[in-house]
Every structure is written in structure tokens, then in C-alpha cells.
Design a protein around this motif. Sequence first.
Motif, PDB file in Angstrom:
ATOM      1  N   ASP A  52     -84.799 -38.528-120.446  1.00 20.20           N
ATOM      2  CA  ASP A  52     -85.917 -38.798-121.375  1.00 20.20           C
ATOM      3  C   ASP A  52     -87.081 -39.503-120.694  1.00 20.20           C
ATOM      4  OD1 ASP A  52     -84.825 -41.342-121.160  1.00 20.20           O
ATOM      5  OD2 ASP A  52     -84.808 -41.731-123.324  1.00 20.20           O
ATOM      6  N   ASN A  53     -86.912 -39.923-119.433  1.00 18.04           N
ATOM      7  CA  ASN A  53     -88.046 -40.499-118.698  1.00 18.04           C
ATOM      8  C   ASN A  53     -88.758 -39.432-117.862  1.00 18.04           C
ATOM      9  OD1 ASN A  53     -86.309 -40.003-116.598  1.00 18.04           O
ATOM     10  ND2 ASN A  53     -85.947 -42.136-116.061  1.00 18.04           N
ATOM     11  N   GLY A  54     -88.338 -38.145-118.064  1.00 11.60           N
ATOM     12  CA  GLY A  54     -88.989 -37.044-117.352  1.00 11.60           C
ATOM     13  C   GLY A  54     -88.359 -36.701-116.014  1.00 11.60           C
ATOM     14  N   GLU A  55     -87.463 -37.556-115.547  1.00 10.44           N
ATOM     15  CA  GLU A  55     -86.835 -37.294-114.243  1.00 10.44           C
ATOM     16  C   GLU A  55     -85.851 -36.131-114.353  1.00 10.44           C
ATOM     17  OE1 GLU A  55     -87.319 -38.679-111.239  1.00 10.44           O
ATOM     18  OE2 GLU A  55     -88.761 -40.167-111.955  1.00 10.44           O
ATOM     19  N   ILE A  56     -85.739 -35.382-113.269  1.00  8.45           N
ATOM     20  CA  ILE A  56     -84.688 -34.363-113.163  1.00  8.45           C
ATOM     21  C   ILE A  56     -83.712 -34.839-112.092  1.00  8.45           C
ATOM     22  CG2 ILE A  56     -84.181 -32.009-112.405  1.00  8.45           C
ATOM     23  CD1 ILE A  56     -86.664 -31.071-113.845  1.00  8.45           C
ATOM     24  N   PRO A  78     -58.170 -33.741-104.157  1.00  6.53           N
ATOM     25  CA  PRO A  78     -58.620 -34.480-105.359  1.00  6.53           C
ATOM     26  C   PRO A  78     -59.734 -35.489-105.085  1.00  6.53           C
ATOM     27  CG  PRO A  78     -56.211 -34.571-105.093  1.00  6.53           C
ATOM     28  CD  PRO A  78     -56.782 -34.036-103.823  1.00  6.53           C
ATOM     29  N   SER A  79     -60.004 -35.755-103.821  1.00  2.86           N
ATOM     30  CA  SER A  79     -61.075 -36.702-103.516  1.00  2.86           C
ATOM     31  C   SER A  79     -62.464 -36.095-103.682  1.00  2.86           C
ATOM     32  CB  SER A  79     -60.928 -37.230-102.080  1.00  2.86           C
ATOM     33  OG  SER A  79     -59.688 -37.865-101.948  1.00  2.86           O
ATOM     34  N   GLY A  80     -62.535 -34.786-103.859  1.00  2.30           N
ATOM     35  CA  GLY A  80     -63.837 -34.155-104.090  1.00  2.30           C
ATOM     36  C   GLY A  80     -64.326 -34.425-105.507  1.00  2.30           C
ATOM     37  N   LEU A  81     -65.534 -33.998-105.800  1.00  2.71           N
ATOM     38  CA  LEU A  81     -66.083 -34.228-107.145  1.00  2.71           C
ATOM     39  C   LEU A  81     -66.901 -33.011-107.600  1.00  2.71           C
ATOM     40  CD1 LEU A  81     -65.937 -36.512-109.244  1.00  2.71           C
ATOM     41  CD2 LEU A  81     -68.161 -37.283-108.427  1.00  2.71           C
ATOM     42  N   CYS A  82     -66.782 -32.724-108.901  1.00  2.00           N
ATOM     43  CA  CYS A  82     -67.530 -31.613-109.497  1.00  2.00           C
ATOM     44  C   CYS A  82     -69.026 -31.932-109.537  1.00  2.00           C
ATOM     45  CB  CYS A  82     -67.074 -31.392-110.934  1.00  2.00           C
ATOM     46  SG  CYS A  82     -65.406 -30.768-111.103  1.00  2.00           S
ATOM     47  N   ALA A  83     -69.805 -30.858-109.568  1.00  3.30           N
ATOM     48  CA  ALA A  83     -71.267 -30.984-109.612  1.00  3.30           C
ATOM     49  C   ALA A  83     -71.744 -31.791-110.815  1.00  3.30           C
ATOM     50  CB  ALA A  83     -71.880 -29.585-109.669  1.00  3.30           C
ATOM     51  N   GLU A  84     -71.107 -31.553-111.961  1.00  2.00           N
ATOM     52  CA  GLU A  84     -71.563 -32.213-113.192  1.00  2.00           C
ATOM     53  C   GLU A  84     -71.422 -33.724-113.083  1.00  2.00           C
ATOM     54  OE1 GLU A  84     -69.540 -29.655-112.871  1.00  2.00           O
ATOM     55  OE2 GLU A  84     -69.637 -28.281-114.571  1.00  2.00           O
ATOM     56  N   ARG A  85     -70.285 -34.153-112.506  1.00  2.00           N
ATOM     57  CA  ARG A  85     -70.086 -35.599-112.404  1.00  2.00           C
ATOM     58  C   ARG A  85     -70.928 -36.208-111.289  1.00  2.00           C
ATOM     59  NH1 ARG A  85     -63.851 -36.082-112.349  1.00  2.00           N
ATOM     60  NH2 ARG A  85     -63.986 -33.831-112.074  1.00  2.00           N
ATOM     61  N   VAL A  86     -71.157 -35.453-110.211  1.00  2.00           N
ATOM     62  CA  VAL A  86     -72.082 -35.947-109.177  1.00  2.00           C
ATOM     63  C   VAL A  86     -73.425 -36.251-109.841  1.00  2.00           C
ATOM     64  CG1 VAL A  86     -73.383 -35.315-107.099  1.00  2.00           C
ATOM     65  CG2 VAL A  86     -70.939 -34.784-107.241  1.00  2.00           C
ATOM     66  N   ALA A  87     -73.881 -35.317-110.686  1.00  2.00           N
ATOM     67  CA  ALA A  87     -75.208 -35.482-111.318  1.00  2.00           C
ATOM     68  C   ALA A  87     -75.207 -36.607-112.353  1.00  2.00           C
ATOM     69  CB  ALA A  87     -75.642 -34.158-111.952  1.00  2.00           C
ATOM     70  N   ILE A  88     -74.229 -36.619-113.248  1.00  2.00           N
ATOM     71  CA  ILE A  88     -74.318 -37.644-114.317  1.00  2.00           C
ATOM     72  C   ILE A  88     -74.062 -39.047-113.778  1.00  2.00           C
ATOM     73  CG2 ILE A  88     -73.935 -36.212-116.386  1.00  2.00           C
ATOM     74  CD1 ILE A  88     -71.064 -37.174-116.390  1.00  2.00           C
ATOM     75  N   VAL A 132     -78.732 -44.637-111.197  1.00  2.00           N
ATOM     76  CA  VAL A 132     -80.136 -44.875-110.826  1.00  2.00           C
ATOM     77  C   VAL A 132     -81.013 -45.154-112.055  1.00  2.00           C
ATOM     78  CG1 VAL A 132     -82.135 -43.865-109.625  1.00  2.00           C
ATOM     79  CG2 VAL A 132     -79.833 -43.426-108.789  1.00  2.00           C
ATOM     80  N   TYR A 133     -80.674 -44.504-113.178  1.00  2.00           N
ATOM     81  CA  TYR A 133     -81.476 -44.680-114.407  1.00  2.00           C
ATOM     82  C   TYR A 133     -80.561 -45.103-115.562  1.00  2.00           C
ATOM     83  CZ  TYR A 133     -84.609 -41.755-111.604  1.00  2.00           C
ATOM     84  OH  TYR A 133     -85.391 -41.240-110.599  1.00  2.00           O
ATOM     85  N   PRO A 134     -79.975 -46.294-115.487  1.00  2.00           N
ATOM     86  CA  PRO A 134     -78.966 -46.672-116.496  1.00  2.00           C
ATOM     87  C   PRO A 134     -79.511 -46.741-117.914  1.00  2.00           C
ATOM     88  CG  PRO A 134     -79.503 -48.542-115.071  1.00  2.00           C
ATOM     89  CD  PRO A 134     -80.176 -47.353-114.480  1.00  2.00           C
ATOM     90  N   GLU A 135     -80.822 -46.922-118.059  1.00  2.00           N
ATOM     91  CA  GLU A 135     -81.397 -47.019-119.418  1.00  2.00           C
ATOM     92  C   GLU A 135     -81.835 -45.663-119.967  1.00  2.00           C
ATOM     93  OE1 GLU A 135     -81.033 -49.819-120.748  1.00  2.00           O
ATOM     94  OE2 GLU A 135     -80.567 -50.861-118.871  1.00  2.00           O
ATOM     95  N   ALA A 136     -81.894 -44.663-119.115  1.00  2.00           N
ATOM     96  CA  ALA A 136     -82.437 -43.367-119.564  1.00  2.00           C
ATOM     97  C   ALA A 136     -81.378 -42.559-120.303  1.00  2.00           C
ATOM     98  CB  ALA A 136     -82.940 -42.578-118.361  1.00  2.00           C
ATOM     99  N   LYS A 137     -81.847 -41.708-121.213  1.00  2.00           N
ATOM    100  CA  LYS A 137     -80.949 -40.802-121.918  1.00  2.00           C
ATOM    101  C   LYS A 137     -80.965 -39.444-121.222  1.00  2.00           C
ATOM    102  CE  LYS A 137     -81.416 -42.925-126.431  1.00  2.00           C
ATOM    103  NZ  LYS A 137     -81.626 -42.759-127.852  1.00  2.00           N
ATOM    104  N   TYR A 140     -71.247 -40.528-121.708  1.00  2.00           N
ATOM    105  CA  TYR A 140     -72.699 -40.773-121.701  1.00  2.00           C
ATOM    106  C   TYR A 140     -73.331 -40.372-123.032  1.00  2.00           C
ATOM    107  CZ  TYR A 140     -72.211 -41.947-116.835  1.00  2.00           C
ATOM    108  OH  TYR A 140     -71.831 -42.568-115.673  1.00  2.00           O
ATOM    109  N   GLU A 141     -72.822 -39.285-123.626  1.00  2.00           N
ATOM    110  CA  GLU A 141     -73.384 -38.866-124.911  1.00  2.00           C
ATOM    111  C   GLU A 141     -73.133 -39.946-125.970  1.00  2.00           C
ATOM    112  OE1 GLU A 141     -73.635 -34.541-126.268  1.00  2.00           O
ATOM    113  OE2 GLU A 141     -72.182 -35.327-127.689  1.00  2.00           O
ATOM    114  N   ILE A 142     -71.952 -40.532-125.939  1.00  2.00           N
ATOM    115  CA  ILE A 142     -71.627 -41.583-126.914  1.00  2.00           C
ATOM    116  C   ILE A 142     -72.444 -42.844-126.608  1.00  2.00           C
ATOM    117  CG2 ILE A 142     -69.777 -43.129-127.677  1.00  2.00           C
ATOM    118  CD1 ILE A 142     -67.913 -40.585-127.129  1.00  2.00           C
ATOM    119  N   LYS A 143     -72.513 -43.183-125.336  1.00  2.00           N
ATOM    120  CA  LYS A 143     -73.263 -44.385-124.929  1.00  2.00           C
ATOM    121  C   LYS A 143     -74.722 -44.297-125.382  1.00  2.00           C
ATOM    122  CE  LYS A 143     -75.064 -46.316-120.591  1.00  2.00           C
ATOM    123  NZ  LYS A 143     -75.864 -45.541-119.643  1.00  2.00           N
ATOM    124  N   GLN A 144     -75.336 -43.145-125.232  1.00  2.00           N
ATOM    125  CA  GLN A 144     -76.771 -43.032-125.547  1.00  2.00           C
ATOM    126  C   GLN A 144     -77.028 -42.638-126.998  1.00  2.00           C
ATOM    127  OE1 GLN A 144     -77.829 -40.057-122.557  1.00  2.00           O
ATOM    128  NE2 GLN A 144     -77.795 -38.425-124.065  1.00  2.00           N
TER     129      GLN A 144
END
Length: 160
Positions: A53-57, A69-79, A85-90, A122-126
Motif C-alpha cells: 500500500d506504500n506503492g513498493e513492489i 528443507p533449508s530452501g524457501l519458496c518464492a512466496e515466503r521469500v517475498a512476504i 523491510v516494510y513492517p507497517e505496510a499492507k 500477514y492477511e490477518i495481521k493487516q
Amino acid sequence: MKEISVTSSFLVFDTLEELPNDIQHLMNQAVAIRKKAYAPYSQFRVGTALLLDNGEIVLGSNQENAAYPSGLCAERVAIFHAGSVYPEAKILKMAITAASDTNQTQAPIPPCGSCRQSIAEYEIKQDTPIEIYFMGEIGVIYQSASLKNLLPFMFDKKFL
Ligand code: THU
């Protein structure tokens, strides 16, 4: 005894061009970052782009590890990146695409169960739904208006 039923509904877009402009842009970014995935073991590359919601991608691709199992999915890397970095952003919108180096993925690839649980947090948090768009390498694009459609009976903090 009684039966209850839970239904989910999704929008289906036939082509990228059919998507709203901002989502086309987001999906194009997901495609670009997908190509940078580190996936030497599965050869399955996933890219995610988030619109905040701050316009960042914020982007993410899957990152694998010799100890699998030490790897990580793309979705979790992103969220997790967005959350750090943007803890207040939705997070308003999320675009996901996956492609295999060995065959062409035509079906829309949804986020895995662990990613759904993480997105739910994150959906619940925001307290604002996250619109989720997902596709394969080619083919139709599905839209879920909220993570809730993808994870009925989700576990969350209210049970703790
Ligand atoms: N993967 C993702 O990045 N997201 C998903 O939702 C499903 C799977 C990755 C993990 C692994 O690097 C590869 O795809 C094969 O499972």
C-alpha cells in the motif's frame, strides 16, 4: 450429524492482456524474477511480486539448498522480505508464476500449504485481504480475492 459445505470462488483470466494494468505489470515482474530463481535441484522456478500500500513492489524467487528443507519458496521469500523491510505496510496484491526447465507448465500454480499459512499470518495481521493471482508459464490466470479462499479452516492466533 449435519453436513456443512465450504465453497471458494475464483476469477479466471484467459490471457495476461485481460488482467487490469497494474496486475499485468505485477505479473510481468513475477515472470522476470522467476527467471532468477535458484532451483538447481527441482528445475522448478517460481516468482512472486507483491504490491504494497506504500506503492513498493517486493519480489521473491525460490531459493533451494542441498539440504532440501533449508530452501524457501518464492512466496515466503517475498512476504518475509516485505515484512522485514516494510513492517507497517499492507500487502495488497500478490502475483505468482511458476515454470519448469523440463516441461511447460500450463496449469495455474497455487502457493503450497506452508506458503498459504504464512500468507494468512500477514492477511490477518493487516486486517485487509490480499488479492492473489497465480499462473503457470502460459495459460489462464486465477485470481483469489483473499487468502481465505485458498485456506479454509485456517489455523490462526485466535486458537492460541
Ligand atoms: N515452490 C515455491 O517456490 N512455491 C510454491 O508454492 C511451491 C513450490 C518451490 C520450492 C522448490 O524450490 C520448488 O518450487 C519445487 O518444489
